[in-house]
Write a protein that holds these residues in place. Structure first.
Motif, short mmCIF file in Angstrom:
data_model
loop_
_atom_site.label_atom_id
_atom_site.label_comp_id
_atom_site.label_asym_id
_atom_site.label_seq_id
_atom_site.Cartn_x
_atom_site.Cartn_y
_atom_site.Cartn_z
N ARG A 511 99.91 -30.69 2.61
CA ARG A 511 100.93 -31.31 1.76
C ARG A 511 100.42 -31.42 0.32
O ARG A 511 99.26 -31.79 0.09
N GLN A 512 101.26 -31.09 -0.61
CA GLN A 512 100.89 -31.17 -2.01
C GLN A 512 100.66 -32.63 -2.41
O GLN A 512 101.44 -33.52 -2.03
N PRO A 513 99.56 -32.94 -3.14
CA PRO A 513 99.29 -34.34 -3.52
C PRO A 513 100.37 -34.87 -4.47
O PRO A 513 100.98 -34.13 -5.25
N ASP A 514 100.60 -36.17 -4.37
CA ASP A 514 101.58 -36.80 -5.25
C ASP A 514 101.11 -36.75 -6.72
O ASP A 514 99.91 -36.74 -7.00
N LYS A 515 102.05 -36.74 -7.63
CA LYS A 515 101.72 -36.69 -9.05
C LYS A 515 101.08 -38.01 -9.47
O LYS A 515 101.56 -39.10 -9.16
N ARG A 516 99.94 -37.91 -10.17
CA ARG A 516 99.21 -39.11 -10.60
C ARG A 516 99.85 -39.67 -11.88
O ARG A 516 100.43 -38.94 -12.68
#
Length: 613
Positions: A511-516
């Motif tokens: 899963r692509q990491p959430d935007k910081r």
């Protein structure tokens, strides 16, 4: 009404006086396994005398002679390990093992009698201690003196703990006390009712095999007390047979003790089983039935009459045999039942006196192929197929020739229905198998579309394969050959080229990491976490820091508190919850005691100030 009551009474009487037998006996395979476990126990390099005892006891209960070298080595090991000052259990196992092995050298028993007698007069002796002590004195040929005192000690201990295991030990002690031990008879009914029934077939006491064996062998030492019914004995026998998978020397020993005692009792369970293979053939239909005790030994007297009450074919639940007496076999406990029946699986109800058992048997017989026909037909059904009749084991008189517009048609009849009937077409390493469809009256049919089923043009060998678990002559018959020529379109539409190569690699998609958040936001919230520390510094500047009341006792507390804060920082950075808790327990304990001492010191310093005021 009177006749009706008489009929009901007779039915109830019949069911009340007959019951099922146990499901098997201690078979030769189990005996062999038990001997192997007992041998390993005597060969084990152990310092536990009980292991040697269980091995030697198993040999005795199996009525097998100890090999001379094994006996010598076991006696030497026993002489080395036995100490007359050991605890009661070790003394009991040592003396019992010496008696079982029949060692030439005698054990040093100086002081053993005194230890056992003191245990039988001590108010702190447990029921287990009393059991071992009484057994030790019996082994040494010493009388059990002051028996009333022993009875009082047993009863006092049972008031404190009357578990089934303690009651089992009490049964064995009471059996050694003779008339003085009759007090336990009043507890026998209470012991029996505590047995647990499993699925209506097994009976055991809580605690497993060891406890059940201890109680059962103790109960059977009081044969006149009517402690167990025949039905209960059968269920106990079934439980013991379910534990023949034991793998430990103790398990084998206690199991054999229980089954031996049960087989020698007046309520010995009856085993009705098949002796040897469970299958017979049409040519040799004699099924051997044996009626024995739980050890596989002949019963005296043998229950009679022995009758096959019924035999039911499992396939259609039809009764094919009723009330057929069995004839005596070559062995004392063996009976012969001729199963002159059609091949198949059967469920047989055997009665031996008041005992009954349901056994499963199989009758095997030959299979015969009748009316075999083979030929070709048009796929569209426009013409009547021409079929050639062949008699097994002959082959087709000519090579069949077919194309993509034809079907291969096979019809045949068998002497009985089977589970496996196939037609195999093969050419080199290529093969295709067709399942014969059952129609009626043991007739089978196979119809294969050559254009759809065959991969390419070739000459194929035709084989008929017949198999089943109840036939004695499985068949693989080479019927003949068929030459198939498929059209170009048909050849291309079927039989694709088979490519065997490495399949594409399976790559897991994470899963692509959430935007910081933005860097400014992160720094802002980091600064907020430092706000309490800044407030502390401002407060110290305005109020001031009082070091006048500082005591060295505060140093351990502050070190512990700082360590806790540092541990939380490590938890946030890299530690997991379990590692953090493991470290927190000793650090928190140290900080707690340091803080307790600090607070006590502060409280003591404040008391004089209050007194001055």
């Amino acid at each position: 009404m009177f006749l009706k009551r008489i009929l009901v009474f007779l039915i109830v009487t019949i069911f009340a006086t007959s019951h099922a037998s146990i499901g098997g006996y201690i078979c030769p395979y189990s005996r062999k396994k038990f001997l192997e476990i007992a041998t390993r126990a005597l060969n084990t390099n152990t310092e536990d005398i009980s292991v040697i005892y269980f091995g030697a006891n198993s040999f005795k209960l199996l009525n097998e002679a100890l090999p001379k070298d094994l006996k010598t080595a076991s006696c030497e090991k026993l002489n080395k390990l036995f100490k007359p000052t050991a605890d009661l259990s070790t003394l009991f196992y040592g003396l019992s093992t010496n008696k079982l092995l029949g060692c030439d050298s005698k054990l040093s028993v100086e002081g053993v009698v005194k230890i056992a007698q003191e245990a039988l007069q001590s108010d702190v002796s447990s029921v287990l201690d009393l059991h071992y002590a009484s057994e030790i004195l019996t082994l040494l040929g010493q009388p059990l003196s002051n028996q009333q005192k022993i009875v009082q000690l047993i009863q006092a201990q049972l008031k404190t703990d009357d578990s089934v295991l303690n009651l089992g030990y009490a049964l064995h002690i009471a059996a050694l006390l003779g008339n003085s031990g009759k007090f336990i008879i009043n507890r026998i009914e209470d012991i029996v009712v505590q047995a647990d029934e499993v699925d209506g077939k097994l009976l055991q006491w809580e605690g497993g095999l060891s406890t059940t064996s201890q109680i059962l062998t103790g109960l059977l030492k009081f044969p006149t007390s009517n402690q167990l019914t025949q039905v209960q004995a059968d269920k106990l026998g079934n439980y013991l047979l379910s534990r023949t998978t034991v793998q430990t020397p103790k398990g084998v020993s206690v199991l054999l003790e229980a089954v031996t005692a049960l087989a020698a009792s007046k309520i010995s369970p009856v085993s009705i089983s098949i002796a040897g293979p469970t299958s017979v053939t049409v040519n040799k239909p004699e099924l051997r039935i044996q009626v024995t005790n739980i050890l596989g030994q002949p019963l005296k007297p043998t229950p009679s009459p022995v009758v096959a009450q019924s035999a039911t074919r499992i396939a259609d639940d039809v009764v094919v045999l009723a009330k057929q007496p069995l004839s005596p076999g070559t062995k004392e406990s063996e009976f012969i039942l001729p199963l002159k029946l059609e091949p198949g699986f059967y469920k047989i109800l055997i009665n031996a006196g008041t005992h009954a058992a349901t056994l499963n048997a199989r009758v095997l017989g030959p299979i015969e192929i009748k009316n075999f026909e083979i030929g070709l037909s048009d796929a569209d059904g426009s013409s009547v197929p021409k079929l050639e009749k062949i008699t097994f084991p002959n082959k087709c008189s000519k090579i069949l020739k077919g194309d993509s517009g034809q079907n291969l048609l096979v019809k045949f009849t068998l002497s009985q229905q089977v589970h496996q009937a196939f037609l195999r077409l093969s050419a080199g390493k290529k093969e295709i198998i067709f399942v014969a469809g059952y129609e009626s009256n043991n007739q089978y049919k196979i119809e294969a579309d050559l254009g759809q089923e065959l991969p390419l043009s070739d000459t194929f060998t035709i084989e008929l394969i017949i198999g089943d678990s109840i036939i004695t002559n499985p068949i693989r018959w080479n019927v003949g050959n068929i030459e198939v020529k498929l059209s170009g379109a048909a050849t291309q539409s079927v039989g694709p080229k088979i490519i065997r190569s490495a399949k594409p690699e399976i790559v897991h998609m994470f899963r692509q990491p959430d935007k910081r958040p933005a860097e400014v936001v992160s720094l802002f919230f980091t600064a907020l976490t430092l706000t309490p520390f800044l407030v502390l510094l401002v407060s110290w500047k305005k109020i001031g820091v009082n070091f006048s009341n500082f005591t060295p006792l505060a140093i351990p507390f502050h070190l512990g508190f700082g360590a806790i804060l540092g541990l939380f920082a490590l938890f946030w950075l890299k530690l997991n919850m379990f590692a953090t808790c493991a470290y927190l327990i000793p650090i928190g304990g140290f900080t707690f005691f340091a803080g307790q001492r600090l607070l006590s010191h502060v409280a003591k310093n404040k008391k004089p100030e209050k007194a001055d005021k």
